[in-house]
Structure formats: structure tokens, C-alpha cells
Write an enzyme that holds these catalytic residues in place. Structure first.
Site, PDB file in Angstrom:
ATOM      1  N   HIS A 143      -2.833   1.244   6.795  1.00  0.00           N
ATOM      2  CA  HIS A 143      -3.112   1.151   5.360  1.00  0.00           C
ATOM      3  C   HIS A 143      -3.312   2.559   4.797  1.00  0.00           C
ATOM      4  O   HIS A 143      -3.800   3.459   5.494  1.00  0.00           O
ATOM      5  CB  HIS A 143      -4.367   0.310   5.118  1.00  0.00           C
ATOM      6  CG  HIS A 143      -4.675   0.083   3.662  1.00  0.00           C
ATOM      7  ND1 HIS A 143      -3.793  -0.526   2.798  1.00  0.00           N
ATOM      8  CD2 HIS A 143      -5.766   0.408   2.902  1.00  0.00           C
ATOM      9  CE1 HIS A 143      -4.320  -0.583   1.591  1.00  0.00           C
ATOM     10  NE2 HIS A 143      -5.515  -0.028   1.635  1.00  0.00           N
ATOM     11  N   CYS A 176       0.816  -1.229   0.000  1.00  0.00           N
ATOM     12  CA  CYS A 176       0.000   0.000   0.000  1.00  0.00           C
ATOM     13  C   CYS A 176       0.845   1.273   0.000  1.00  0.00           C
ATOM     14  O   CYS A 176       0.654   2.170  -0.833  1.00  0.00           O
ATOM     15  CB  CYS A 176      -0.979  -0.002   1.173  1.00  0.00           C
ATOM     16  SG  CYS A 176      -0.235   0.124   2.816  1.00  0.00           S
ATOM     17  N   ASN A 212      -5.604   1.763  -4.370  1.00  0.00           N
ATOM     18  CA  ASN A 212      -4.736   1.222  -3.327  1.00  0.00           C
ATOM     19  C   ASN A 212      -4.282  -0.200  -3.628  1.00  0.00           C
ATOM     20  O   ASN A 212      -4.897  -0.913  -4.415  1.00  0.00           O
ATOM     21  CB  ASN A 212      -5.448   1.271  -1.973  1.00  0.00           C
ATOM     22  CG  ASN A 212      -6.654   0.348  -1.883  1.00  0.00           C
ATOM     23  OD1 ASN A 212      -6.803  -0.426  -0.951  1.00  0.00           O
ATOM     24  ND2 ASN A 212      -7.571   0.423  -2.852  1.00  0.00           N
TER      25      ASN A 212
END
Length: 200
Positions: free
Chosen positions: A164, A116, A176
Site C-alpha cells: 500500500h 492506491c 490515499n
């Protein structure tokens, strides 16, 4: 005394009274003049007629007294489009979107695989902006942004503590690299626990 004297005296009195009345009328305001001055047609061109509906005026008056309007100012779109993305943010979105379908790999920062934070650092590096390597460190750079004020290019962080990150692309969505086995994709913000957002 002549028998005509009373008649002459009466005639003189009537004449004097009429002259006095005429003099008095001369100093009083002329009713006709007052009426003319109070009509919209006789007002100065810049005088406003408050609470007067246009349809209540005679057609001639409407033509003689142009309607007064509030001036308007046309602003260039760039001055009023406050939600437009920055050039760097828009370019970073384009770079990240070009990697849709690339595989997720923990610790990878491109160009063929990403985690990520690796996707975010790679996309922003392409536009000349260096970011920290982890999502938690990224969550402390730039300027905080409310969820309701997000613009394309903003960094969006999820979970508590932050673990994240994705790049906001508009419409309540982020691009993402989410997890092992799932390639780079577009996700709904509402599908993950929102933590915060930053603008760089």
C-alpha cells in the site's frame, strides 16, 4: 675648623638625599597614570573588559565604552526552512487532495476512480513525474526518507512486503485510496503498519 662646618655638612647631605630621591621617583611608574590606564574609560575603544557586568560600571563609563555585541546574520527563510516541500511534491499533494471522495477501484488510475498506486501515479503524472505502477515498485525509486524527516509530497509505504502507498501531506497524515468500498481519504500514518518512505 669653623663652628659652622658641621651644620653646613648636614645641610648638604640632606639636599643630596632629596635630589637622589627625586631622581628615583622620576624613573618609577606614576601611580596615578597606572590607575588611569587600567580603568575601562582609558582602554582603547576596541578593548574588551572581560567579566565586567554593565551595572558595575559608573554611568559615565557605560556611555564612554559602548557594549560589544556579537554580530548576527539574517538568513532568508528559504535557506533555513529545510522541511519545506518541493514544488513538485506540493503540487502532487494538491492534485491527490482534489480527488478526496473519489471511489476506490482495483487497477484504476483515474481520473474518476483509483486504487492506491493509481492515485499516486496519477497525481505525480500531473506534475510531469512518471512513477512505476505498483506500490512495491515505487518503494524502490527516489531517495529513502526517515519517518521523522517526512515532507509533504513524500511517498509512504505500508505493510511487509509493501502492498500500500499514500502521499504524505504533513501532520502525520497521508492521502490515499485505501480499499474497496472506501473512497480516497486522508488517513493517519499510525493507523497502518509503516514500512518505509521515499522522496521523488
Amino acid at each position: 675648623m669653623s663652628k659652622h662646618m658641621p651644620a653646613l655638612a648636614t645641610r648638604f647631605a640632606i639636599t643630596a638625599t632629596a635630589a637622589a630621591a627625586a631622581a628615583l621617583v622620576g624613573v618609577l611608574p606614576n601611580a596615578t597614570d597606572t590607575a588611569v590606564r587600567s580603568t575601562p574609560e582609558a582602554a582603547a575603544p576596541d578593548a574588551a573588559v572581560p567579566d565586567a557586568a554593565p551595572e558595575a560600571l559608573a554611568p559615565e563609563a557605560a556611555r564612554a565604552t559602548p557594549a560589544r555585541t556579537t554580530p548576527t546574520v539574517d538568513l532568508p527563510v528559504r535557506h533555513v526552512a529545510l522541511s519545506a516541500p518541493s514544488r513538485a511534491g506540493s503540487a502532487a499533494v494538491s492534485h491527490a487532495m482534489s480527488k478526496l471522495g473519489a471511489p476506490y477501484r482495483w487497477g484504476a488510475a483515474g481520473p474518476s476512480a483509483f486504487d492506491c498506486s493509481g492515485l499516486v501515479t496519477w497525481a505525480y503524472k500531473k506534475v510531469g513525474i512518471s512513477l512505476p505502477r505498483t506500490s512495491r515498485a515505487m518503494s524502490r525509486v527516489g531517495t529513502p526518507v526517515a519517518k521523522s524527516a517526512l515532507r509533504p509530497g513524500d511517498l509512504v509505504f505500508f505493510y511487509t512486503p509493501v502492498s500500500h502507498v499514500g502521499i504524505y501531506i504533513g501532520g502525520g497524515k497521508v492521502v490515499n485510496a485505501s480499499q474497496p468500498g472506501t473512497p480516497v481519504k486522508v488517513s493517519n500514518i499510525s493507523g497502518m503498519p509503516f514500512n518505509s518512505a521515499r522522496r521523488v
